[in-house]
Design an enzyme around this catalytic site. Structure first.
Site, PDB file in Angstrom:
ATOM      1  N   ASP A 137      -9.600   3.061  -3.773  1.00 40.32           N
ATOM      2  CA  ASP A 137     -10.344   1.892  -3.296  1.00 40.32           C
ATOM      3  C   ASP A 137     -11.761   1.853  -3.865  1.00 40.32           C
ATOM      4  O   ASP A 137     -12.463   2.869  -3.916  1.00 40.32           O
ATOM      5  CB  ASP A 137     -10.440   1.913  -1.776  1.00 40.32           C
ATOM      6  N   GLU A 189       0.597   9.047 -10.238  1.00 38.69           N
ATOM      7  CA  GLU A 189       1.880   9.129 -10.947  1.00 38.69           C
ATOM      8  C   GLU A 189       1.955   8.186 -12.143  1.00 38.69           C
ATOM      9  O   GLU A 189       3.001   7.606 -12.428  1.00 38.69           O
ATOM     10  CB  GLU A 189       3.041   8.838  -9.970  1.00 38.69           C
ATOM     11  N   ASP A 242       0.814  -1.207   0.000  1.00 40.10           N
ATOM     12  CA  ASP A 242       0.000   0.000   0.000  1.00 40.10           C
ATOM     13  C   ASP A 242       0.859   1.273   0.000  1.00 40.10           C
ATOM     14  O   ASP A 242       2.091   1.202  -0.070  1.00 40.10           O
ATOM     15  CB  ASP A 242      -0.962  -0.029   1.193  1.00 40.10           C
ATOM     16  N   GLU A 293      -0.817   1.600  -5.396  1.00 41.45           N
ATOM     17  CA  GLU A 293      -0.381   2.992  -5.442  1.00 41.45           C
ATOM     18  C   GLU A 293      -1.528   3.930  -5.815  1.00 41.45           C
ATOM     19  O   GLU A 293      -1.323   5.143  -5.907  1.00 41.45           O
ATOM     20  CB  GLU A 293       0.804   3.078  -6.429  1.00 41.45           C
ATOM     21  N   TRP A 294      -2.733   3.351  -5.989  1.00 43.08           N
ATOM     22  CA  TRP A 294      -3.988   4.070  -6.215  1.00 43.08           C
ATOM     23  C   TRP A 294      -4.053   4.778  -7.569  1.00 43.08           C
ATOM     24  O   TRP A 294      -4.854   5.696  -7.757  1.00 43.08           O
ATOM     25  CB  TRP A 294      -4.259   5.095  -5.112  1.00 43.08           C
ATOM     26  N   GLY A 295      -3.221   4.383  -8.520  1.00 39.34           N
ATOM     27  CA  GLY A 295      -3.274   5.000  -9.829  1.00 39.34           C
ATOM     28  C   GLY A 295      -2.639   6.370  -9.902  1.00 39.34           C
ATOM     29  O   GLY A 295      -2.860   7.112 -10.861  1.00 39.34           O
TER      30      GLY A 295
END
Length: 400
Positions: free
Chosen positions: A222, A204, A167, A200-202
């Protein structure tokens, strides 16, 4: 060329070119992976399994994990490919031991993680665990792995871990590529094959570099158990389709099927799109308590086969008319997987022309309905379905 339906011709040339580009991009990306940092040979098809987070959150303990594993086997899901049993956040103690190592929460996991891994392996399953690329995990209940990558990777390997979800909380603003690269290198040094899942949650543009160091990478934040959340993640994931392929996959987050926040038709659409998009199929509901309807969706072998197709090309959105969409992707043996999707609030007819999905407009086609398990033969030019709101149909088209 068939000229009977102008709507079928309007996007024909552009979408046929797009189909070629999809295959070319996927092929180029697969060749590239042999030269990249992560060369563990895992993830040749998207991973399948279960995660604790979507349904249980922090309410996890040893008994639950073992019951889940037992149900995965007894209900036949393991035989279908659901192998990973993944513990998400909250499995560990709040601080490291005197040697600087992560340790399990002794109340929740009294037998320890090595024993739990052995139990899962004895069932023919694989052991997944969660960590964070910052100073604390996202719930704040456990230490993160920042600056402890080598020691933590060795700890995970010693416990028999097969999958690591990593995470992105409390990251001190350090470049994500640098943080994830360190753990990727540390996992490789252990000598144990561990599937590495970047969460990395999308941020960069992770799809453009995640394939250098991971087997999957999250393309969004999420997911929640709602229609709006699900379709948003499907669309965001679709933007990065050309970066996925054997060894590394776009991840729009775990499945919500069976958690109760969507209708049966919405869950069927959710599963169909995740399968077509070659997303990891990670169940997020309670397996021991799943209903027959939930089981019917998650155990559909024909839909699973699309997800696990060895060609490894992510299907994508190829046609959009308001809320009516066609998603498609090539499979091996010159077949094509297609989803007709009504995302609107009224009944409507959705049509896929052969040119929309990369087929020769002149060929006759067998259309296999993957949810009714029935076939139609010698179809020409196009395929249509009249769909309820938020419903979909999924097919495999085979030229005759």
């Amino acid at each position: 060329m068939y000229m009977g339906d102008s709507s079928c011709l309007s996007l024909a040339v552009g979408l046929m070119v797009l189909c070629v580009r999809l295959v070319s991009a996927a092929g180029g990306r697969s060749m590239m992976r042999g030269e990249t940092l992560l060369a563990n040979g895992l993830g040749r098809t998207p991973p399948m399994g279960w995660s604790s987070w979507n349904h249980f959150g922090c309410n996890i303990q040893e008994k639950l994990i073992k019951e889940t594993a037992d149900a995965m086997v007894s209900r036949g899901l393991a035989k279908l490919g659901y192998k990973y049993i993944n513990l998400d956040d909250c499995w560990g103690a709040s601080s490291r031991d005197t040697h600087g190592r992560l340790v399990p929460n002794a109340t929740k996991f009294p037998s320890g993680m090595k024993a739990l891994g052995h139990y899962l392996h004895s069932k023919g399953l694989k052991f997944g665990l969660y960590a964070d690329a910052g100073t604390r995990t996202c719930t704040g209940t456990m230490p993160g792995s920042l600056d402890h990558e080598g020691k933590d990777a060795q700890t995970f390997a010693s416990w028999g871990v097969d999958y690591l979800k990593y995470d992105n909380c409390d990251n001190n603003g350090i470049n994500p590529e640098d943080r994830y690269k360190k753990m990727s290198e540390a996992l490789l040094r252990t000598g144990r094959l561990i599937f590495f899942s970047i969460c990395e949650w999308g941020k960069e543009m992770v799809a453009t570099w995640g394939n250098d160091m991971a087997n999957s990478w999250r393309t969004s934040g999420d997911i929640r158990d709602s229609w709006d959340s699900m379709v948003l993640r499907a669309d965001r994931n679709d933007e990065w389709a050309s970066y996925a392929g054997p060894g590394g996959w776009n991840d729009p987050d775990m499945l919500e099927v069976g958690n109760g926040g969507m209708t049966l038709e919405e869950y069927r659409s959710h599963f169909s799109i995740w399968a077509l998009a070659k997303a990891p199929l990670i169940i997020g509901c309670s397996i021991p308590k799943m209903t027959n309807d939930t089981y019917e969706i998650l155990s559909n072998e024909e839909v699973i086969a699309v997800n696990q197709d060895l060609l490894g090309v992510q299907g994508k959105k190829v046609k959009k008319d308001g809320h009516l969409e066609v998603w498609a992707g090539p499979l091996h043996d010159n077949k094509v997987a297609v989803v007709l999707w009504n995302r609107g609030s009224k009944k409507a007819t959705v049509t896929a022309c052969w040119s929309d999905v990369g087929l020769d407009p002149t060929v006759a086609v067998k259309a296999r309905d993957l949810w009714t398990h029935s076939s139609r033969y010698a179809l020409r030019h196009q395929l249509s379905a009249h769909l309820d709101p938020h419903a979909s149909k999924m097919y495999i088209l085979s030229p005759l």
